[in-house]
Design a protein around this motif. Structure first.
Motif, PDB file in Angstrom:
ATOM      1  N   ALA A  57       0.843  -1.203   0.000  1.00 16.18           N
ATOM      2  CA  ALA A  57       0.000   0.000   0.000  1.00 16.18           C
ATOM      3  C   ALA A  57       0.872   1.243   0.000  1.00 16.18           C
ATOM      4  O   ALA A  57       1.776   1.398   0.806  1.00 16.18           O
ATOM      5  CB  ALA A  57      -0.916   0.006   1.218  1.00 16.18           C
ATOM      6  N   GLY A  58       0.617   2.116  -0.947  1.00 13.93           N
ATOM      7  CA  GLY A  58       1.354   3.372  -1.041  1.00 13.93           C
ATOM      8  C   GLY A  58       2.717   3.253  -1.692  1.00 13.93           C
ATOM      9  O   GLY A  58       3.427   4.241  -1.802  1.00 13.93           O
ATOM     10  N   GLN A  59       3.109   2.075  -2.136  1.00 11.74           N
ATOM     11  CA  GLN A  59       4.441   1.886  -2.718  1.00 11.74           C
ATOM     12  C   GLN A  59       4.451   1.968  -4.244  1.00 11.74           C
ATOM     13  O   GLN A  59       5.517   2.050  -4.838  1.00 11.74           O
ATOM     14  CB  GLN A  59       5.021   0.535  -2.282  1.00 11.74           C
ATOM     15  CG  GLN A  59       5.172   0.378  -0.792  1.00 11.74           C
ATOM     16  CD  GLN A  59       6.124   1.410  -0.209  1.00 11.74           C
ATOM     17  OE1 GLN A  59       7.244   1.551  -0.666  1.00 11.74           O
ATOM     18  NE2 GLN A  59       5.662   2.147   0.780  1.00 11.74           N
ATOM     19  N   SER A  60       3.287   1.913  -4.870  1.00  6.71           N
ATOM     20  CA  SER A  60       3.187   1.918  -6.338  1.00  6.71           C
ATOM     21  C   SER A  60       4.032   0.805  -6.947  1.00  6.71           C
ATOM     22  O   SER A  60       4.725   1.003  -7.937  1.00  6.71           O
ATOM     23  CB  SER A  60       3.604   3.267  -6.917  1.00  6.71           C
ATOM     24  OG  SER A  60       2.760   4.283  -6.447  1.00  6.71           O
ATOM     25  N   VAL A  61       3.990  -0.365  -6.318  1.00  7.56           N
ATOM     26  CA  VAL A  61       4.786  -1.505  -6.757  1.00  7.56           C
ATOM     27  C   VAL A  61       3.887  -2.731  -6.846  1.00  7.56           C
ATOM     28  O   VAL A  61       2.989  -2.909  -6.036  1.00  7.56           O
ATOM     29  CB  VAL A  61       5.923  -1.799  -5.752  1.00  7.56           C
ATOM     30  CG1 VAL A  61       6.663  -3.065  -6.115  1.00  7.56           C
ATOM     31  CG2 VAL A  61       6.866  -0.636  -5.650  1.00  7.56           C
ATOM     32  N   SER A  62       4.131  -3.548  -7.839  1.00  6.62           N
ATOM     33  CA  SER A  62       3.495  -4.853  -7.927  1.00  6.62           C
ATOM     34  C   SER A  62       4.406  -5.731  -8.780  1.00  6.62           C
ATOM     35  O   SER A  62       5.331  -5.247  -9.417  1.00  6.62           O
ATOM     36  CB  SER A  62       2.095  -4.772  -8.532  1.00  6.62           C
ATOM     37  OG  SER A  62       2.149  -4.301  -9.847  1.00  6.62           O
ATOM     38  N   ILE A  63       4.133  -7.015  -8.762  1.00  4.09           N
ATOM     39  CA  ILE A  63       4.937  -7.943  -9.551  1.00  4.09           C
ATOM     40  C   ILE A  63       4.012  -9.008 -10.127  1.00  4.09           C
ATOM     41  O   ILE A  63       3.008  -9.360  -9.508  1.00  4.09           O
ATOM     42  CB  ILE A  63       6.056  -8.587  -8.715  1.00  4.09           C
ATOM     43  CG1 ILE A  63       6.992  -9.409  -9.601  1.00  4.09           C
ATOM     44  CG2 ILE A  63       5.497  -9.427  -7.592  1.00  4.09           C
ATOM     45  CD1 ILE A  63       8.258  -9.858  -8.911  1.00  4.09           C
ATOM     46  N   ALA A  64       4.343  -9.493 -11.301  1.00  2.00           N
ATOM     47  CA  ALA A  64       3.583 -10.578 -11.914  1.00  2.00           C
ATOM     48  C   ALA A  64       4.558 -11.538 -12.580  1.00  2.00           C
ATOM     49  O   ALA A  64       5.576 -11.131 -13.123  1.00  2.00           O
ATOM     50  CB  ALA A  64       2.599 -10.049 -12.941  1.00  2.00           C
ATOM     51  N   VAL A  65       4.235 -12.821 -12.497  1.00  3.71           N
ATOM     52  CA  VAL A  65       5.019 -13.857 -13.165  1.00  3.71           C
ATOM     53  C   VAL A  65       4.074 -14.549 -14.142  1.00  3.71           C
ATOM     54  O   VAL A  65       3.016 -15.032 -13.752  1.00  3.71           O
ATOM     55  CB  VAL A  65       5.590 -14.889 -12.164  1.00  3.71           C
ATOM     56  CG1 VAL A  65       6.287 -16.015 -12.903  1.00  3.71           C
ATOM     57  CG2 VAL A  65       6.519 -14.209 -11.186  1.00  3.71           C
TER      58      VAL A  65
END
Length: 76
Positions: A57-65
């Motif tokens: 939350a609030g990091q503007s980060v995500s990851i997808a594989v």
């Protein structure tokens, strides 16, 4: 030589109310199924965004594989 640090790392995160902030809050285990698993036989997507990992939350980060099975040809 330079040394730097964040004086209050918890201020960088938006913690939900009534949640214990410890190592478990910052640990995402949803990708562990990738380690040591055989090659995929079907297309699979694993993702970690805010819904799966609230510490983002609030990091503007995500990851997808994205896993593609061997020999899968893209459709034109």
């Amino acid at each position: 030589m330079a040394t730097a640090g964040d004086p209050d790392i918890l201020s960088d995160f938006i913690a939900p109310p009534n949640v214990a902030i410890d190592g478990n809050f910052f640990t995402f285990t949803g990708m562990r199924s990738l380690v040591g698993s055989p090659p995929s036989t079907a297309f699979k997507v694993l993702k970690a965004g805010f819904a799966e990992f609230p510490a983002l939350a609030g990091q503007s980060v995500s990851i997808a594989v994205l896993e593609f099975p061997a020999g899968l040809a893209p459709k034109p």
